[in-house]
Design a protein around this motif. Structure first.
Motif, PDB file in Angstrom:
ATOM      1  N   GLN A 146     -22.193  -1.450  14.831  1.00 58.35           N
ATOM      2  CA  GLN A 146     -20.947  -1.831  14.158  1.00 58.35           C
ATOM      3  C   GLN A 146     -20.263  -2.892  14.997  1.00 58.35           C
ATOM      4  O   GLN A 146     -19.827  -2.646  16.112  1.00 58.35           O
ATOM      5  N   ILE A 148     -38.236   1.415  10.161  1.00 55.98           N
ATOM      6  CA  ILE A 148     -37.444   0.223   9.881  1.00 55.98           C
ATOM      7  C   ILE A 148     -37.130  -0.492  11.185  1.00 55.98           C
ATOM      8  O   ILE A 148     -36.709   0.130  12.152  1.00 55.98           O
ATOM      9  N   LYS A 166     -16.384  -4.720  11.927  1.00 54.77           N
ATOM     10  CA  LYS A 166     -16.486  -3.343  11.435  1.00 54.77           C
ATOM     11  C   LYS A 166     -17.604  -3.117  10.430  1.00 54.77           C
ATOM     12  O   LYS A 166     -17.629  -2.093   9.767  1.00 54.77           O
ATOM     13  N   PHE A 167     -18.520  -4.083  10.290  1.00 57.89           N
ATOM     14  CA  PHE A 167     -19.648  -3.841   9.411  1.00 57.89           C
ATOM     15  C   PHE A 167     -20.711  -3.039  10.142  1.00 57.89           C
ATOM     16  O   PHE A 167     -21.092  -3.362  11.262  1.00 57.89           O
ATOM     17  N   LEU A 168     -21.184  -1.989   9.467  1.00 62.55           N
ATOM     18  CA  LEU A 168     -22.255  -1.152  10.006  1.00 62.55           C
ATOM     19  C   LEU A 168     -23.589  -1.691   9.524  1.00 62.55           C
ATOM     20  O   LEU A 168     -23.813  -1.799   8.323  1.00 62.55           O
ATOM     21  N   PHE A 180     -23.931  11.292  11.601  1.00 67.37           N
ATOM     22  CA  PHE A 180     -23.756  10.279  12.635  1.00 67.37           C
ATOM     23  C   PHE A 180     -23.223  10.888  13.921  1.00 67.37           C
ATOM     24  O   PHE A 180     -22.480  11.883  13.900  1.00 67.37           O
ATOM     25  N   GLY A 181     -23.584  10.242  15.037  1.00 70.52           N
ATOM     26  CA  GLY A 181     -22.964  10.562  16.295  1.00 70.52           C
ATOM     27  C   GLY A 181     -21.602   9.894  16.388  1.00 70.52           C
ATOM     28  O   GLY A 181     -21.170   9.183  15.471  1.00 70.52           O
ATOM     29  N   SER A 182     -20.944  10.086  17.505  1.00 73.55           N
ATOM     30  CA  SER A 182     -19.580   9.567  17.665  1.00 73.55           C
ATOM     31  C   SER A 182     -19.551   8.140  18.195  1.00 73.55           C
ATOM     32  O   SER A 182     -18.480   7.557  18.316  1.00 73.55           O
ATOM     33  N   TYR A 228     -20.478  11.973   6.188  1.00 81.37           N
ATOM     34  CA  TYR A 228     -20.914  12.156   4.809  1.00 81.37           C
ATOM     35  C   TYR A 228     -19.876  12.965   4.035  1.00 81.37           C
ATOM     36  O   TYR A 228     -19.334  13.952   4.545  1.00 81.37           O
ATOM     37  N   PHE A 253     -24.023  -0.400   4.454  1.00 79.36           N
ATOM     38  CA  PHE A 253     -22.588  -0.141   4.396  1.00 79.36           C
ATOM     39  C   PHE A 253     -21.864  -1.457   4.134  1.00 79.36           C
ATOM     40  O   PHE A 253     -22.011  -2.415   4.883  1.00 79.36           O
ATOM     41  N   TYR A 292     -27.562   2.374  14.307  1.00 76.23           N
ATOM     42  CA  TYR A 292     -26.730   1.422  13.590  1.00 76.23           C
ATOM     43  C   TYR A 292     -25.861   0.691  14.603  1.00 76.23           C
ATOM     44  O   TYR A 292     -25.476   1.236  15.626  1.00 76.23           O
ATOM     45  N   GLY A 324     -27.863  12.807   2.857  1.00 73.93           N
ATOM     46  CA  GLY A 324     -27.109  11.856   3.649  1.00 73.93           C
ATOM     47  C   GLY A 324     -27.406  11.917   5.132  1.00 73.93           C
ATOM     48  O   GLY A 324     -28.253  12.656   5.598  1.00 73.93           O
ATOM     49  N   TYR A 325     -26.692  11.105   5.865  1.00 72.73           N
ATOM     50  CA  TYR A 325     -26.864  10.986   7.303  1.00 72.73           C
ATOM     51  C   TYR A 325     -25.799  11.796   8.039  1.00 72.73           C
ATOM     52  O   TYR A 325     -24.685  11.947   7.562  1.00 72.73           O
ATOM     53  N   GLU A 348     -34.950  -3.862  11.702  1.00 66.30           N
ATOM     54  CA  GLU A 348     -34.199  -4.858  10.930  1.00 66.30           C
ATOM     55  C   GLU A 348     -33.986  -6.144  11.703  1.00 66.30           C
ATOM     56  O   GLU A 348     -32.878  -6.470  12.088  1.00 66.30           O
ATOM     57  N   TYR A 357     -23.730   7.557  -2.901  1.00 63.63           N
ATOM     58  CA  TYR A 357     -23.271   8.314  -1.741  1.00 63.63           C
ATOM     59  C   TYR A 357     -21.876   7.828  -1.330  1.00 63.63           C
ATOM     60  O   TYR A 357     -21.557   6.657  -1.454  1.00 63.63           O
ATOM     61  N   ARG A 389     -28.418   3.030  -2.058  1.00 59.81           N
ATOM     62  CA  ARG A 389     -29.473   2.545  -1.179  1.00 59.81           C
ATOM     63  C   ARG A 389     -30.189   1.346  -1.786  1.00 59.81           C
ATOM     64  O   ARG A 389     -30.296   1.214  -3.001  1.00 59.81           O
ATOM     65  N   ARG A 429     -19.534   2.736  22.700  1.00 59.71           N
ATOM     66  CA  ARG A 429     -18.876   1.421  22.718  1.00 59.71           C
ATOM     67  C   ARG A 429     -19.413   0.633  23.895  1.00 59.71           C
ATOM     68  O   ARG A 429     -19.138   0.968  25.056  1.00 59.71           O
ATOM     69  N   GLY A 478     -32.169   8.589   4.631  1.00 56.73           N
ATOM     70  CA  GLY A 478     -31.005   9.427   4.371  1.00 56.73           C
ATOM     71  C   GLY A 478     -31.330  10.684   3.602  1.00 56.73           C
ATOM     72  O   GLY A 478     -30.483  11.561   3.488  1.00 56.73           O
ATOM     73  N   PHE A 536     -24.113   3.352  16.811  1.00 60.09           N
ATOM     74  CA  PHE A 536     -24.120   4.714  16.285  1.00 60.09           C
ATOM     75  C   PHE A 536     -25.553   5.188  16.078  1.00 60.09           C
ATOM     76  O   PHE A 536     -26.372   4.483  15.486  1.00 60.09           O
ATOM     77  N   TYR A 553     -19.272   8.021   2.066  1.00 64.68           N
ATOM     78  CA  TYR A 553     -19.006   8.366   3.454  1.00 64.68           C
ATOM     79  C   TYR A 553     -17.589   7.911   3.786  1.00 64.68           C
ATOM     80  O   TYR A 553     -17.022   7.075   3.104  1.00 64.68           O
ATOM     81  N   GLY A 608     -17.705   8.277  14.203  1.00 64.95           N
ATOM     82  CA  GLY A 608     -18.860   7.918  13.396  1.00 64.95           C
ATOM     83  C   GLY A 608     -18.611   8.219  11.931  1.00 64.95           C
ATOM     84  O   GLY A 608     -17.785   9.062  11.594  1.00 64.95           O
ATOM     85  N   PRO A 609     -19.308   7.540  11.039  1.00 65.53           N
ATOM     86  CA  PRO A 609     -19.164   7.830   9.611  1.00 65.53           C
ATOM     87  C   PRO A 609     -19.502   9.281   9.304  1.00 65.53           C
ATOM     88  O   PRO A 609     -20.359   9.881   9.951  1.00 65.53           O
TER      89      PRO A 609
END
Lengths: 113, 115
Positions: free
Chosen positions: B37, B56, B41-43, B106-108, A46, A103, B35, B103-104, B58, A34, A91, B111, B99, B90, A36, A43-44
């Motif tokens: 971030q 899930i 910047k890691f999601l 995402f929202g915006s 796709y 990610f 998610y 795929g996913y 985590e 995938y 995945r 913060r 997914g 997110f 993105y 937001g990310p």
């Protein structure tokens, strides 16, 4: 840990093709790749995904090598608005029958005028 | 119409407070996610719900409690906020687990700043 490796950053001239590589040497036979992207403060989004055949949509093309150990995302005519972080994702099995999307750091693409 | 909408977009609050972030999707998807971030910047995935059922979790501190009243909503409640909770959160959805095949979405993002 992400199962993919990508260059940290790349530059591309506006109007030229942007080719973003990704290595996924441990990908299993039935797992998709995938892509993105994340534009600053959004937001990310796709882009595309594929299994073993090359794929194309209105946003990009995805070229997957025959051994499936790597792929390349192609933005045919990059614009300034394509400046973003691009994530290549495979995945990861959770061990309980499911998967999760991890990610990594992605590739920061700078499109320059 | 916004496909995945989160509110609020920005949230500034003091340590120790309790706050909630709401998420709604109008795509008819059956799976929703949160998610986080961080500043690097890691999601990272936090939670996943499929048809209102938790799939899930985590290893998120139990100060974080998701709630899915129906398939279209997944809210995130955070108790006793800490400085380290500052991040962008997110919400996402997909048709199918993990997914799905498409795929996913995402929202915006929300913060969150804890001071």
């Amino acid at each position: 840990d992400a199962k993919t490796t990508q260059p940290t950053s790349m530059d591309c001239a506006e109007g030229r093709a942007a080719n973003l590589p990704c290595n996924h040497s441990t990908i299993s036979g039935n797992e998709y790749v995938y892509w993105y992207r994340q534009i600053h403060s959004q937001g990310p989004q796709y882009i595309i995904h594929g299994l073993k055949n090359n794929e194309t949509n209105e946003m990009a093309s995805l070229i997957i090598t025959e051994d499936r150990k790597s792929s390349t995302l192609i933005l045919p005519h990059a614009t300034l608005r394509d400046t973003a972080v691009y994530y290549c994702i495979v995945r990861v099995a959770t061990g309980t029958g499911g998967f999760k999307t991890i990610f990594g750091a992605g590739t920061r693409l700078f499109v320059k005028a | 119409d916004t496909a995945v909408s989160q509110t609020p977009k920005y949230l500034v609050t003091q340590m120790g407070n309790d706050k909630s972030i709401k998420c709604e999707q109008n795509l008819g998807h059956d799976t929703m996610y949160w998610y986080k971030q961080d500043s690097k910047k890691f999601l990272k995935i936090m939670f996943s719900y499929n048809n209102k059922e938790l799939i899930i979790n985590e290893t998120v501190p139990n100060r974080f409690s998701p709630k899915s009243p129906d398939k279209a909503h997944l809210n995130l409640h955070i108790n006793s906020l800490e400085l380290g909770d500052s991040a962008v959160y997110f919400c996402a959805s997909s048709q199918g687990l993990w997914g799905g095949n498409y795929g996913y979405t995402f929202g915006s993002g929300t913060r969150l700043t804890v001071v």
